[in-house]
Design an enzyme around this catalytic site. Structure first.
Site, mmCIF file in Angstrom:
data_model
loop_
_atom_site.group_PDB
_atom_site.id
_atom_site.type_symbol
_atom_site.label_atom_id
_atom_site.label_comp_id
_atom_site.label_asym_id
_atom_site.label_seq_id
_atom_site.Cartn_x
_atom_site.Cartn_y
_atom_site.Cartn_z
ATOM 1 N N HIS A 74 0.853 -1.195 0.000
ATOM 2 C CA HIS A 74 0.000 0.000 0.000
ATOM 3 C C HIS A 74 0.881 1.235 0.000
ATOM 4 O O HIS A 74 1.457 1.617 1.021
ATOM 5 C CB HIS A 74 -0.922 0.033 1.215
ATOM 6 C CG HIS A 74 -1.944 1.141 1.137
ATOM 7 N ND1 HIS A 74 -3.240 0.932 0.705
ATOM 8 C CD2 HIS A 74 -1.850 2.464 1.411
ATOM 9 C CE1 HIS A 74 -3.900 2.084 0.729
ATOM 10 N NE2 HIS A 74 -3.075 3.031 1.149
ATOM 11 N N HIS A 132 1.565 5.126 -2.641
ATOM 12 C CA HIS A 132 0.975 6.006 -3.645
ATOM 13 C C HIS A 132 2.060 6.721 -4.444
ATOM 14 O O HIS A 132 3.218 6.794 -4.025
ATOM 15 C CB HIS A 132 0.109 7.083 -2.976
ATOM 16 C CG HIS A 132 -0.872 6.567 -1.972
ATOM 17 N ND1 HIS A 132 -2.058 5.970 -2.326
ATOM 18 C CD2 HIS A 132 -0.842 6.561 -0.611
ATOM 19 C CE1 HIS A 132 -2.713 5.626 -1.235
ATOM 20 N NE2 HIS A 132 -1.994 5.978 -0.181
ATOM 21 N N TYR A 185 -7.565 17.817 -1.104
ATOM 22 C CA TYR A 185 -6.278 18.294 -0.596
ATOM 23 C C TYR A 185 -5.288 18.366 -1.748
ATOM 24 O O TYR A 185 -5.461 17.696 -2.771
ATOM 25 C CB TYR A 185 -5.727 17.375 0.506
ATOM 26 C CG TYR A 185 -5.374 15.977 0.035
ATOM 27 C CD1 TYR A 185 -4.086 15.658 -0.373
ATOM 28 C CD2 TYR A 185 -6.335 14.971 -0.017
ATOM 29 C CE1 TYR A 185 -3.756 14.380 -0.818
ATOM 30 C CE2 TYR A 185 -6.026 13.693 -0.454
ATOM 31 C CZ TYR A 185 -4.732 13.402 -0.848
ATOM 32 O OH TYR A 185 -4.421 12.129 -1.293
ATOM 33 N N ARG A 195 -10.488 0.755 -6.188
ATOM 34 C CA ARG A 195 -10.680 1.221 -4.816
ATOM 35 C C ARG A 195 -12.003 1.958 -4.705
ATOM 36 O O ARG A 195 -12.310 2.835 -5.519
ATOM 37 C CB ARG A 195 -9.534 2.156 -4.418
ATOM 38 C CG ARG A 195 -9.472 2.459 -2.919
ATOM 39 C CD ARG A 195 -8.417 3.497 -2.617
ATOM 40 N NE ARG A 195 -7.966 3.429 -1.225
ATOM 41 C CZ ARG A 195 -7.329 4.417 -0.607
ATOM 42 N NH1 ARG A 195 -7.067 5.546 -1.246
ATOM 43 N NH2 ARG A 195 -6.946 4.282 0.657
ATOM 44 N N ARG A 241 -14.468 12.791 4.313
ATOM 45 C CA ARG A 241 -13.635 13.995 4.270
ATOM 46 C C ARG A 241 -12.669 13.971 3.085
ATOM 47 O O ARG A 241 -12.001 14.967 2.807
ATOM 48 C CB ARG A 241 -12.852 14.131 5.575
ATOM 49 C CG ARG A 241 -11.997 12.947 5.888
ATOM 50 C CD ARG A 241 -11.396 12.997 7.292
ATOM 51 N NE ARG A 241 -10.905 11.701 7.687
ATOM 52 C CZ ARG A 241 -9.783 11.152 7.261
ATOM 53 N NH1 ARG A 241 -9.024 11.832 6.401
ATOM 54 N NH2 ARG A 241 -9.406 9.969 7.661
ATOM 55 N N HIS A 253 -6.267 -0.417 6.028
ATOM 56 C CA HIS A 253 -5.880 0.105 7.343
ATOM 57 C C HIS A 253 -6.780 -0.398 8.471
ATOM 58 O O HIS A 253 -7.165 0.357 9.367
ATOM 59 C CB HIS A 253 -5.861 1.632 7.315
ATOM 60 C CG HIS A 253 -5.182 2.201 6.103
ATOM 61 N ND1 HIS A 253 -4.096 1.586 5.496
ATOM 62 C CD2 HIS A 253 -5.431 3.326 5.368
ATOM 63 C CE1 HIS A 253 -3.715 2.314 4.449
ATOM 64 N NE2 HIS A 253 -4.507 3.352 4.349
ATOM 65 N N ASP A 311 2.136 3.074 3.216
ATOM 66 C CA ASP A 311 1.269 4.215 2.946
ATOM 67 C C ASP A 311 2.069 5.446 2.525
ATOM 68 O O ASP A 311 1.564 6.568 2.578
ATOM 69 C CB ASP A 311 0.364 4.557 4.136
ATOM 70 C CG ASP A 311 -0.788 5.486 3.733
ATOM 71 O OD1 ASP A 311 -1.288 5.366 2.606
ATOM 72 O OD2 ASP A 311 -1.158 6.356 4.543
ATOM 73 N N ASN A 314 -1.999 13.626 4.078
ATOM 74 C CA ASN A 314 -2.887 14.205 5.084
ATOM 75 C C ASN A 314 -2.536 13.840 6.521
ATOM 76 O O ASN A 314 -3.410 13.818 7.389
ATOM 77 C CB ASN A 314 -4.355 13.828 4.808
ATOM 78 C CG ASN A 314 -4.910 14.564 3.618
ATOM 79 O OD1 ASN A 314 -4.792 15.777 3.513
ATOM 80 N ND2 ASN A 314 -5.495 13.829 2.689
#
Length: 289
Positions: free
Chosen positions: A27, A29, A45, A120, A126, A177, A245, A250
């Site tokens: 996992h 990005h 964001y 996904r 949020r 997660h 991750d 964020n």
């Protein structure tokens, strides 16, 4: 980059734990770079650039062999940065895409050829605008024909309402997660036990025992998250995955040290056999099998 955005650690420590040969960071990005791969207008964001070269350098530094790269919400449904990273990595990476329900079969085949093996579904309010479950159901039926699976991201308070929908999905379902539990409630709280029951009753469900840096209240070295993750590894050793991750979008409390995150692994997977399953056997079976 947003004014309050915390960039990734510029010089993570070398982990004391040596991951097994062939380990997969399942996992992570890629963000941009924005000049080449602009961020989505609807994003919630704006991150720092964190492109493929930096990701692959981190992979090598931490001792991993492969990556599973997950499309992040800041790029919306445009998977160009993801596909570019997959094409560069070749067989050393697989991808999880976010797709438009209007995507053509030809475009799906293009993603599949690049190494995408999942889509996904993001339910974290949020981060994304709400999508009707009927839209997700239609996507699920299409990608099931390709042999792909579904990755879902939600927060623990939303699980009860989501269970009927999640249970209806026709593929393997991977929960990001650990379903974002409230670690202050402990493993015996009904919220976490509900997630345990979901995993127990549906053998097509997997989970990522990742992101202690997001779930912690006490901070590094994440002692408050270890019991939750260890419980899942012990109960479902053949259906757990792990990932950094990176680049940690964020984060508000602190900038995670990726070497320190790797050193959490032997605390949640206590034996070499469990470490081998978590880092090699399970991700290889799911993404390269």
């Amino acid at each position: 980059m947003d004014a309050d955005y915390l960039p990734f650690h510029p010089n993570p420590s070398n982990p004391a734990f040596k991951v097994p040969l062939g380990a997969v960071d399942a996992h992570c990005h890629v963000f941009g770079p924005a000049q080449q791969f602009p961020y989505a207008p609807e994003r919630k964001y704006t991150p720092c650039d964190a492109g493929k070269n930096k990701l692959f350098a981190l992979r090598d530094r931490l001792g991993f062999a492969r990556n599973v790269i997950v499309q992040a919400s800041c790029h919306g449904r445009n998977n160009d940065a993801l596909v570019d990273a997959l094409n560069t990595a070749g067989d050393l990476a697989r991808g999880v895409a976010v797709i438009d329900p209007a995507i053509t079969d030809e475009e799906l085949r293009h993603l599949d050829a690049a190494g995408v093996r999942a889509v996904r579904f993001n339910f974290v309010k949020r981060l994304v605008d709400s999508t009707p479950k009927s839209v997700f159901q239609g996507i699920a039926e299409r990608i099931a024909k390709l042999g792909w699976h579904i990755v879902v991201y939600f927060e623990a308070p939303d699980l009860e309402e989501l269970i009927p929908f999640l249970s209806s999905l026709p593929t393997t379902v991977v929960v990001d997660h650990m379903g974002r539990p409230d670690v202050t409630k402990g493993i015996n709280h009904e919220d976490f036990q509900r997630f345990i029951r979901l995993m127990t009753e549906h053998e097509n469900f997997w989970t990522k025992v990742s992101c202690p840096e997001r779930l912690t209240v006490s901070g590094p070295p994440y002692d408050d998250v270890v019991p939750i993750a260890r419980e899942l590894v012990d109960l479902f050793p053949d259906r757990v995955l792990w990932g950094t991750d990176w680049p940690h979008p964020n984060m508000k409390s602190h900038t995670p040290d990726d070497g320190q995150l790797v050193d959490v692994i032997p605390r949640i997977a206590a034996s070499p056999a469990k470490q081998q399953a978590l880092l090699v056997e399970n991700p290889m079976r799911l993404y390269w099998g």
